[in-house]
Design a protein around this motif. Structure first.
Motif, PDB file in Angstrom:
ATOM      1  N   ASP A 108      18.512  25.592  -8.219  1.00  0.00           N
ATOM      2  CA  ASP A 108      17.095  25.495  -8.598  1.00  0.00           C
ATOM      3  C   ASP A 108      16.919  24.942 -10.009  1.00  0.00           C
ATOM      4  O   ASP A 108      16.005  24.178 -10.282  1.00  0.00           O
ATOM      5  CB  ASP A 108      16.416  26.865  -8.507  1.00  0.00           C
ATOM      6  N   VAL A 109      17.813  25.328 -10.919  1.00  0.00           N
ATOM      7  CA  VAL A 109      17.630  25.024 -12.342  1.00  0.00           C
ATOM      8  C   VAL A 109      18.201  23.671 -12.745  1.00  0.00           C
ATOM      9  O   VAL A 109      17.668  23.026 -13.642  1.00  0.00           O
ATOM     10  CB  VAL A 109      18.261  26.155 -13.198  1.00  0.00           C
ATOM     11  N   ALA A 111      18.048  20.736 -11.619  1.00  0.00           N
ATOM     12  CA  ALA A 111      17.115  19.603 -11.569  1.00  0.00           C
ATOM     13  C   ALA A 111      16.090  19.635 -12.698  1.00  0.00           C
ATOM     14  O   ALA A 111      15.437  18.627 -12.972  1.00  0.00           O
ATOM     15  CB  ALA A 111      16.404  19.579 -10.225  1.00  0.00           C
ATOM     16  N   LEU A 112      15.949  20.775 -13.367  1.00  0.00           N
ATOM     17  CA  LEU A 112      14.979  20.882 -14.454  1.00  0.00           C
ATOM     18  C   LEU A 112      15.486  20.248 -15.746  1.00  0.00           C
ATOM     19  O   LEU A 112      14.726  20.060 -16.688  1.00  0.00           O
ATOM     20  CB  LEU A 112      14.621  22.356 -14.695  1.00  0.00           C
ATOM     21  N   ASP A 113      16.801  19.959 -15.794  1.00  0.00           N
ATOM     22  CA  ASP A 113      17.412  19.227 -16.898  1.00  0.00           C
ATOM     23  C   ASP A 113      17.286  19.936 -18.260  1.00  0.00           C
ATOM     24  O   ASP A 113      16.975  19.315 -19.258  1.00  0.00           O
ATOM     25  CB  ASP A 113      16.823  17.812 -16.970  1.00  0.00           C
ATOM     26  N   TYR A 114      17.511  21.252 -18.261  1.00  0.00           N
ATOM     27  CA  TYR A 114      17.563  22.003 -19.516  1.00  0.00           C
ATOM     28  C   TYR A 114      19.007  22.089 -19.984  1.00  0.00           C
ATOM     29  O   TYR A 114      19.923  22.180 -19.161  1.00  0.00           O
ATOM     30  CB  TYR A 114      17.032  23.433 -19.334  1.00  0.00           C
ATOM     31  N   VAL A 119      19.125  27.618 -21.150  1.00  0.00           N
ATOM     32  CA  VAL A 119      19.057  28.415 -19.922  1.00  0.00           C
ATOM     33  C   VAL A 119      19.671  29.798 -20.173  1.00  0.00           C
ATOM     34  O   VAL A 119      19.093  30.816 -19.792  1.00  0.00           O
ATOM     35  CB  VAL A 119      19.762  27.692 -18.755  1.00  0.00           C
ATOM     36  N   ARG A 122      17.352  31.966 -22.307  1.00  0.00           N
ATOM     37  CA  ARG A 122      16.211  32.466 -21.538  1.00  0.00           C
ATOM     38  C   ARG A 122      16.637  33.607 -20.627  1.00  0.00           C
ATOM     39  O   ARG A 122      15.917  34.596 -20.473  1.00  0.00           O
ATOM     40  CB  ARG A 122      15.573  31.336 -20.725  1.00  0.00           C
TER      41      ARG A 122
END
Length: 136
Positions: A108-109, A111-114, A119, A122
């Motif tokens: 899920d994460v 693709a958010l490109d953090y 990450v 957080r």
């Protein structure tokens, strides 16, 4: 004397998880964070179904799963209560579930490109936010 605990949970219609799984996950989280304490009584199947405006069979399915896993205990003629904490899963099953959850999270994460550090920060902040409720 155990107190009947109102369950303030919400069902998300856009959530890909079945409604019964959403209920199971919400109750697990409330128990894990001590929002629901050992010995608290849960609403009846019919009561929670009316609150959430869903079919009672869906609530019964969620309660049955939680009882089977040891999160809840049924007291004949009295209802369902939060069970005394115990090791609910063996180490191998805990590892398997953690690996599975991390895999879903990463899918899920990613693709958010953090950046990984952000990450992790957080995640740590979210764990710290849960910790005061768990130890209270």
């Amino acid at each position: 004397m155990a107190r009947t605990q109102a369950l303030m949970i919400q069902i998300a219609t856009g959530d890909p998880r079945p409604i019964s799984k959403q209920i199971v996950d919400a109750i697990r989280m409330k128990i894990a964070t001590a929002e629901l304490a050992t010995g608290d009584q849960l609403p009846s199947v019919r009561g929670l179904a009316q609150q959430l405006t869903i079919n009672p069979n869906t609530v019964a399915k969620a309660y049955a799963e939680l009882t089977t896993e040891g999160w809840l205990e049924s007291r004949q003629g009295l209802g369902l209560y939060v069970a005394t904490p115990r090791q609910r899963l063996n180490d191998a099953e805990r590892e398997r579930r953690l690996d599975e959850a991390i895999g879903r999270f990463l899918n899920d994460v990613i693709a958010l490109d953090y950046p990984p550090g952000e990450v992790q920060a957080r995640l740590e902040a979210e764990f710290r936010a849960l910790a005061p409720r768990k130890t209270a």
